[in-house]
Design a protein around this motif. Sequence first.
Motif, mmCIF file in Angstrom:
data_model
loop_
_atom_site.group_PDB
_atom_site.id
_atom_site.type_symbol
_atom_site.label_atom_id
_atom_site.label_comp_id
_atom_site.label_asym_id
_atom_site.label_seq_id
_atom_site.Cartn_x
_atom_site.Cartn_y
_atom_site.Cartn_z
ATOM 1 N N VAL A 12 0.838 -1.202 0.000
ATOM 2 C CA VAL A 12 0.000 0.000 0.000
ATOM 3 C C VAL A 12 0.871 1.250 0.000
ATOM 4 O O VAL A 12 0.584 2.240 -0.694
ATOM 5 C CB VAL A 12 -0.937 -0.003 1.223
ATOM 6 C CG1 VAL A 12 -1.575 1.363 1.433
ATOM 7 C CG2 VAL A 12 -2.017 -1.059 1.060
ATOM 8 N N LEU A 13 1.940 1.210 0.779
ATOM 9 C CA LEU A 13 2.864 2.343 0.853
ATOM 10 C C LEU A 13 3.451 2.653 -0.522
ATOM 11 O O LEU A 13 3.522 3.814 -0.941
ATOM 12 C CB LEU A 13 3.975 2.016 1.854
ATOM 13 C CG LEU A 13 4.762 3.182 2.463
ATOM 14 C CD1 LEU A 13 3.822 4.100 3.236
ATOM 15 C CD2 LEU A 13 5.851 2.660 3.384
ATOM 16 N N LEU A 71 0.359 5.805 -7.430
ATOM 17 C CA LEU A 71 -1.025 5.910 -7.899
ATOM 18 C C LEU A 71 -1.447 7.361 -8.119
ATOM 19 O O LEU A 71 -2.002 7.708 -9.169
ATOM 20 C CB LEU A 71 -1.957 5.239 -6.888
ATOM 21 C CG LEU A 71 -3.458 5.281 -7.203
ATOM 22 C CD1 LEU A 71 -3.744 4.500 -8.479
ATOM 23 C CD2 LEU A 71 -4.261 4.703 -6.042
ATOM 24 N N PHE A 72 -1.172 8.229 -7.146
ATOM 25 C CA PHE A 72 -1.677 9.598 -7.238
ATOM 26 C C PHE A 72 -0.796 10.498 -8.098
ATOM 27 O O PHE A 72 -1.162 11.636 -8.381
ATOM 28 C CB PHE A 72 -1.830 10.174 -5.830
ATOM 29 C CG PHE A 72 -2.810 9.403 -4.995
ATOM 30 C CD1 PHE A 72 -4.167 9.460 -5.271
ATOM 31 C CD2 PHE A 72 -2.389 8.587 -3.968
ATOM 32 C CE1 PHE A 72 -5.077 8.735 -4.530
ATOM 33 C CE2 PHE A 72 -3.283 7.853 -3.207
ATOM 34 C CZ PHE A 72 -4.638 7.923 -3.507
ATOM 35 N N ARG A 73 0.350 9.981 -8.527
ATOM 36 C CA ARG A 73 1.163 10.731 -9.479
ATOM 37 C C ARG A 73 0.696 10.505 -10.913
ATOM 38 O O ARG A 73 1.241 11.105 -11.848
ATOM 39 C CB ARG A 73 2.636 10.348 -9.310
ATOM 40 C CG ARG A 73 3.277 11.109 -8.155
ATOM 41 C CD ARG A 73 4.616 10.571 -7.747
ATOM 42 N NE ARG A 73 5.261 11.432 -6.770
ATOM 43 C CZ ARG A 73 4.927 11.533 -5.489
ATOM 44 N NH1 ARG A 73 3.926 10.791 -5.035
ATOM 45 N NH2 ARG A 73 5.550 12.350 -4.664
ATOM 46 N N PHE A 100 -9.973 14.057 2.478
ATOM 47 C CA PHE A 100 -9.432 13.339 1.323
ATOM 48 C C PHE A 100 -9.950 13.953 0.025
ATOM 49 O O PHE A 100 -9.197 14.105 -0.943
ATOM 50 C CB PHE A 100 -9.818 11.862 1.403
ATOM 51 C CG PHE A 100 -9.209 11.009 0.332
ATOM 52 C CD1 PHE A 100 -7.902 10.561 0.441
ATOM 53 C CD2 PHE A 100 -9.933 10.642 -0.793
ATOM 54 C CE1 PHE A 100 -7.327 9.778 -0.547
ATOM 55 C CE2 PHE A 100 -9.379 9.856 -1.782
ATOM 56 C CZ PHE A 100 -8.068 9.424 -1.648
ATOM 57 N N TYR A 101 -11.223 14.310 0.003
ATOM 58 C CA TYR A 101 -11.797 14.923 -1.203
ATOM 59 C C TYR A 101 -11.120 16.262 -1.487
ATOM 60 O O TYR A 101 -10.796 16.574 -2.645
ATOM 61 C CB TYR A 101 -13.298 15.121 -1.005
ATOM 62 C CG TYR A 101 -13.994 15.748 -2.188
ATOM 63 C CD1 TYR A 101 -14.354 14.982 -3.288
ATOM 64 C CD2 TYR A 101 -14.280 17.119 -2.200
ATOM 65 C CE1 TYR A 101 -14.986 15.561 -4.380
ATOM 66 C CE2 TYR A 101 -14.902 17.703 -3.284
ATOM 67 C CZ TYR A 101 -15.254 16.923 -4.371
ATOM 68 O OH TYR A 101 -15.864 17.507 -5.459
ATOM 69 N N GLN A 102 -10.891 17.054 -0.437
ATOM 70 C CA GLN A 102 -10.200 18.336 -0.614
ATOM 71 C C GLN A 102 -8.786 18.135 -1.140
ATOM 72 O O GLN A 102 -8.340 18.847 -2.045
ATOM 73 C CB GLN A 102 -10.116 19.069 0.729
ATOM 74 C CG GLN A 102 -11.403 19.718 1.186
ATOM 75 C CD GLN A 102 -11.193 20.419 2.513
ATOM 76 O OE1 GLN A 102 -11.292 19.824 3.583
ATOM 77 N NE2 GLN A 102 -10.881 21.692 2.458
ATOM 78 N N ALA A 103 -8.074 17.166 -0.559
ATOM 79 C CA ALA A 103 -6.688 16.922 -0.950
ATOM 80 C C ALA A 103 -6.602 16.413 -2.383
ATOM 81 O O ALA A 103 -5.675 16.754 -3.123
ATOM 82 C CB ALA A 103 -6.046 15.918 0.004
ATOM 83 N N GLN A 111 -1.513 10.866 -0.028
ATOM 84 C CA GLN A 111 -0.766 9.643 0.259
ATOM 85 C C GLN A 111 -0.923 9.230 1.713
ATOM 86 O O GLN A 111 -1.116 8.042 2.014
ATOM 87 C CB GLN A 111 0.723 9.868 -0.060
ATOM 88 C CG GLN A 111 1.008 9.966 -1.557
ATOM 89 C CD GLN A 111 2.401 10.484 -1.855
ATOM 90 O OE1 GLN A 111 2.819 10.529 -3.009
ATOM 91 N NE2 GLN A 111 3.142 10.902 -0.847
ATOM 92 N N GLY A 112 -0.855 10.183 2.624
ATOM 93 C CA GLY A 112 -1.012 9.870 4.042
ATOM 94 C C GLY A 112 -2.391 9.336 4.367
ATOM 95 O O GLY A 112 -2.540 8.350 5.091
ATOM 96 N N LEU A 113 -3.422 9.973 3.815
ATOM 97 C CA LEU A 113 -4.791 9.519 4.062
ATOM 98 C C LEU A 113 -5.033 8.142 3.458
ATOM 99 O O LEU A 113 -5.665 7.283 4.077
ATOM 100 C CB LEU A 113 -5.787 10.527 3.486
ATOM 101 C CG LEU A 113 -5.972 11.820 4.281
ATOM 102 C CD1 LEU A 113 -6.702 12.867 3.451
ATOM 103 C CD2 LEU A 113 -6.731 11.558 5.579
ATOM 104 N N PHE A 114 -4.550 7.942 2.246
ATOM 105 C CA PHE A 114 -4.713 6.637 1.591
ATOM 106 C C PHE A 114 -4.073 5.535 2.433
ATOM 107 O O PHE A 114 -4.646 4.456 2.602
ATOM 108 C CB PHE A 114 -4.085 6.685 0.197
ATOM 109 C CG PHE A 114 -4.236 5.414 -0.592
ATOM 110 C CD1 PHE A 114 -5.440 5.111 -1.209
ATOM 111 C CD2 PHE A 114 -3.181 4.529 -0.719
ATOM 112 C CE1 PHE A 114 -5.584 3.939 -1.939
ATOM 113 C CE2 PHE A 114 -3.318 3.356 -1.444
ATOM 114 C CZ PHE A 114 -4.517 3.063 -2.066
ATOM 115 N N PHE A 115 -2.886 5.805 2.972
ATOM 116 C CA PHE A 115 -2.202 4.809 3.797
ATOM 117 C C PHE A 115 -2.965 4.552 5.096
ATOM 118 O O PHE A 115 -3.097 3.403 5.532
ATOM 119 C CB PHE A 115 -0.781 5.273 4.108
ATOM 120 C CG PHE A 115 0.015 4.280 4.907
ATOM 121 C CD1 PHE A 115 0.485 3.112 4.323
ATOM 122 C CD2 PHE A 115 0.278 4.492 6.256
ATOM 123 C CE1 PHE A 115 1.208 2.182 5.057
ATOM 124 C CE2 PHE A 115 0.993 3.575 6.995
ATOM 125 C CZ PHE A 115 1.463 2.418 6.398
#
Length: 362
Positions: free
Chosen positions: A59-60, A66-68, A319-322, A332-336
């Motif tokens: 996941v890390l 993923l978000f890049r 998360f939606y805002q980010a 990335q922090g929230l996803f983790f």
Amino acid sequence: MTADSTPALARSADAQTDGDPASAGPPSAARGPRARNTKAYVQYALAKIGGAIVSLFAVLVTSFFLFRLIPSDPVKQMTGGRKVSSEQLQNLRHQYGLDQPMWKQFTSYIGDALSGDFGTSFQFHTPVMGKILDALPATLLLTGTAYVLYSALGIWLGTRTAWRNGSRSDRFNTAFALTLYSVPAFWLGLLLIIVFAVGIGPIPGMFPTGGLDSGGETGLAYVLDVAHHLILPVITLVAVGYAQTLLVMRSSLLDEMGSDYLTTARAKGLKDDLVRRRHAVPNAMLPTFTLMFVNLGHVVAGQILVETVFSWPGLGGLFYQALSVPDLPLVQGLFFVFATAVILANTLADILYPLLDPRVGR
């Protein structure tokens, strides 16, 4: 003869239990099926924990790449559409490390993340973990309240509908649960806002359209204000969550109702109510128990779309805002954190399940 035969019998029993004729030891030593089962369970639990650690590392790594893939420049988004020179943009990229090669960004990210540092938010200019911890209580309040309510309601109604299989109440509850289960939670939330917050026709607006509180309240008035804001989002989450729990509980109990041990219990003269509470429901709870642990992981993960619809200041809304920037460190922090909560809840369920059902993990 008697004094000599006792050790021989003990050695014989030990040999039969352990399957090793040559082994012998003190009677107090851990031997036999119980020792083997304990060892098997420990190996099973360690394997699950090892799998969870591998999943967390995966996941890390995934959260970095993923978000890049999002086709957006976070630096340009941070400038808010204002005219900025190329030098200023380059300075911002250098400040946030976005001008470094991908492999260097990746190694820095992994090294910092393993120490609990997910960097600084592009959007809020504060440490990511601090921002997550600030929003966590609001999410736990909303999803935790909904979790307790829909778990209890789903188990209770699932038990009643299964035991009265084919009755009018069973058909109604099952059809209603299937309908709610198929409805998207965010759409139901929007519908509740239109009807009960904005008001439609003869129905006046009775609830706030969103947020955690109205502001300016203290003490008991603040508690009541927060409870007032909780009603619609909690109803939204309970409506979808209870339907899933009811359907799983009903299906499990229907499978158990044809078992021979229930027929034996009735033949012994036990009342139907007692047979259901003492025998059928505890065994039917096993699949529901797993579902409850899976849902427990979602308590931390929150409901992104529901929190966004109700402007709830929790992790989902954050998360939606980010994601809209994209604020890469925060996303990335929230996803983790979301993935960790789900993985840990599933691992805990896997570890505890054999204690309830000895057939698993042996």
